[in-house]
Design an enzyme around this catalytic site. Structure first.
Site, PDB file in Angstrom:
ATOM      1  N   ASP A   1     -47.435  85.932 -23.714  1.00  0.00           N
ATOM      2  CA  ASP A   1     -48.036  84.657 -23.310  1.00  0.00           C
ATOM      3  C   ASP A   1     -47.061  83.690 -22.629  1.00  0.00           C
ATOM      4  OD1 ASP A   1     -49.592  82.381 -23.074  1.00  0.00           O
ATOM      5  OD2 ASP A   1     -50.485  82.599 -25.051  1.00  0.00           O
TER       6      ASP A   1
ATOM      7  N   SER B   1     -51.529  81.865 -19.255  1.00  0.00           N
ATOM      8  CA  SER B   1     -52.542  82.369 -20.179  1.00  0.00           C
ATOM      9  C   SER B   1     -53.936  82.320 -19.527  1.00  0.00           C
ATOM     10  CB  SER B   1     -52.491  81.557 -21.478  1.00  0.00           C
ATOM     11  OG  SER B   1     -53.153  82.212 -22.519  1.00  0.00           O
TER      12      SER B   1
END
Length: 378
Positions: free
Chosen positions: A229, A51
């Site tokens: 993610d 991320s």
């Protein structure tokens, strides 16, 4: 002993793991600066990230200094990362209108509230997420357009791993680019849980897509090229660093172990999200601790025995140094550009404190994940 330990520590190859954390990623830049200073400027041999942490890892891989990465974070505003994909003001107005209509109709005997459902359905129709990350793509394009970044990409001094999650099967995908002229992964990386997770990054475009994907927090941000993610499954990619041969690993986590008071819905939501994103951390630390416990016990029993056997066991020990802030940073996950200088300074101070006073290269008990005789993590 401490002096000799510090010299061994400073001269060792090492890896850095950058956690996801949205706008809190700037705190990790201070940690990186402290670690580089401790190692007299020697860069990590491996950098991994998920991320927002992947942005830091990629920045280092592309030759940016901590000061340049910090300037990137300081120059960000939320609008450089996302815009609303849903017009919430219009939705609120339509909901208010539908509720008023339902109230009036209900007063006269018709309680039909379909207008409310229709307003919400129309607002979300065709939308993949609450926010649109097209601005982030433009932000990355401006960085990648720099010729120096393209040159650094082809001559990188650190191996890069970006943790993402595949949309197709919900499994981890590890995008990697090896440093220097290395072209193949070590055999150890092709075994076990992540044997089929590795995907080589062959171009700057693919790296950008990977960074967009790993930052795509489900529901909030749209997936990119079939990826979302990386923090969902592996927000601290420690295991990939170990599989690539890292034995001294710094893990930067921009969340305090105690989250403090959750005074309203948004801080509660952030606390729950942060807890979820660190779920894989404990499992990885316990695995490292369990392995270290076995190897350290064998080393203890072999004292005075053949040096070759002891050296082989010592080469398998993983020195894990987890660095976290001592208190809540008071910055939200989406507060890009907020308190960046303060967070970088805090990260640097905390990392120096850990390195100078709490972590000893030769002392098992100072390593994160060390287990006592009863198998409890200290």
């Amino acid at each position: 002993m401490r002096g000799a330990s510090i010299e061994d520590h400073k001269n060792s190859d090492y890896a850095v793991v950058f956690s996801g954390g949205g706008a809190l990623g700037s705190w990790e830049v201070g940690c990186l600066k402290a670690v580089l200073d401790f190692h007299s400027g020697k860069p990590p041999s491996i950098v991994t990230g998920a991320s927002a942490g992947a942005l830091n890892a990629a920045g280092h891989h592309l030759g940016l200094t901590p000061e340049e990465i910090g300037a990137f974070w300081a120059g960000l505003a939320p609008t450089d990362i996302f815009t609303e994909a849903i017009d919430f003001k219009a939705l609120a107005a339509r909901i208010a209108g539908s509720r008023a209509h339902a109230f009036i109709m209900g007063f006269f005997g018709d309680g039909n509230d379909q207008g409310l459902v229709e307003a919400i359905r129309n607002a979300f129709e065709g939308k993949k997420s609450i926010f649109d990350t097209a601005p982030m793509e433009g932000t990355l394009d401006r960085i990648f357009a720099d010729e120096a970044r393209s040159e650094a990409f082809s001559k990188a001094k650190s191996t890069l791993v970006v943790s993402t999650t595949r949309l197709a099967d919900g499994e981890s995908e590890l995008l990697y680019r090896l440093k220097g002229r290395k072209r193949s992964l070590p055999a150890s990386a092709r075994k076990g849980r992540y044997a089929d997770a590795w995907t080589p990054v062959r171009s700057m475009t693919m790296l950008k897509q990977g960074l967009m994907g790993t930052a795509a927090l489900p529901i909030l941000f749209p997936p990119m090229e079939g990826r979302f993610d990386g923090g969902v499954l592996l927000n601290q990619p420690i295991a990939p660093a170990i599989l690539l041969g890292a034995r001294l690993i710094y893990v930067f986590i921009p969340n305090a172990e105690s989250f403090g008071r959750t005074t309203h819905f948004f801080t509660l939501a952030q606390t729950l999200l942060s807890t979820w994103l660190t779920a894989s951390l404990e499992a990885q630390i316990r695995q490292v601790g369990a392995n270290n416990k076995i190897y350290s016990e064998l080393i203890r029993r072999l004292k005075g025995g053949p040096n070759g056997a002891i050296e082989k066991l010592e080469s398998r020990l993983v020195r894990l140094c987890v660095i976290r802030p001592q208190s809540d940073l008071n910055v939200g996950l989406l507060d890009f550009g907020k308190n960046v200088d303060d967070m970088i300074a805090d990260g640097e101070t905390r990392a120096k404190q850990k390195l100078d006073n709490e972590f000893d290269f030769h002392d098992f008990e100072s390593w994160d994940g060390f287990m006592d005789q009863d198998g409890r993590v200290l």
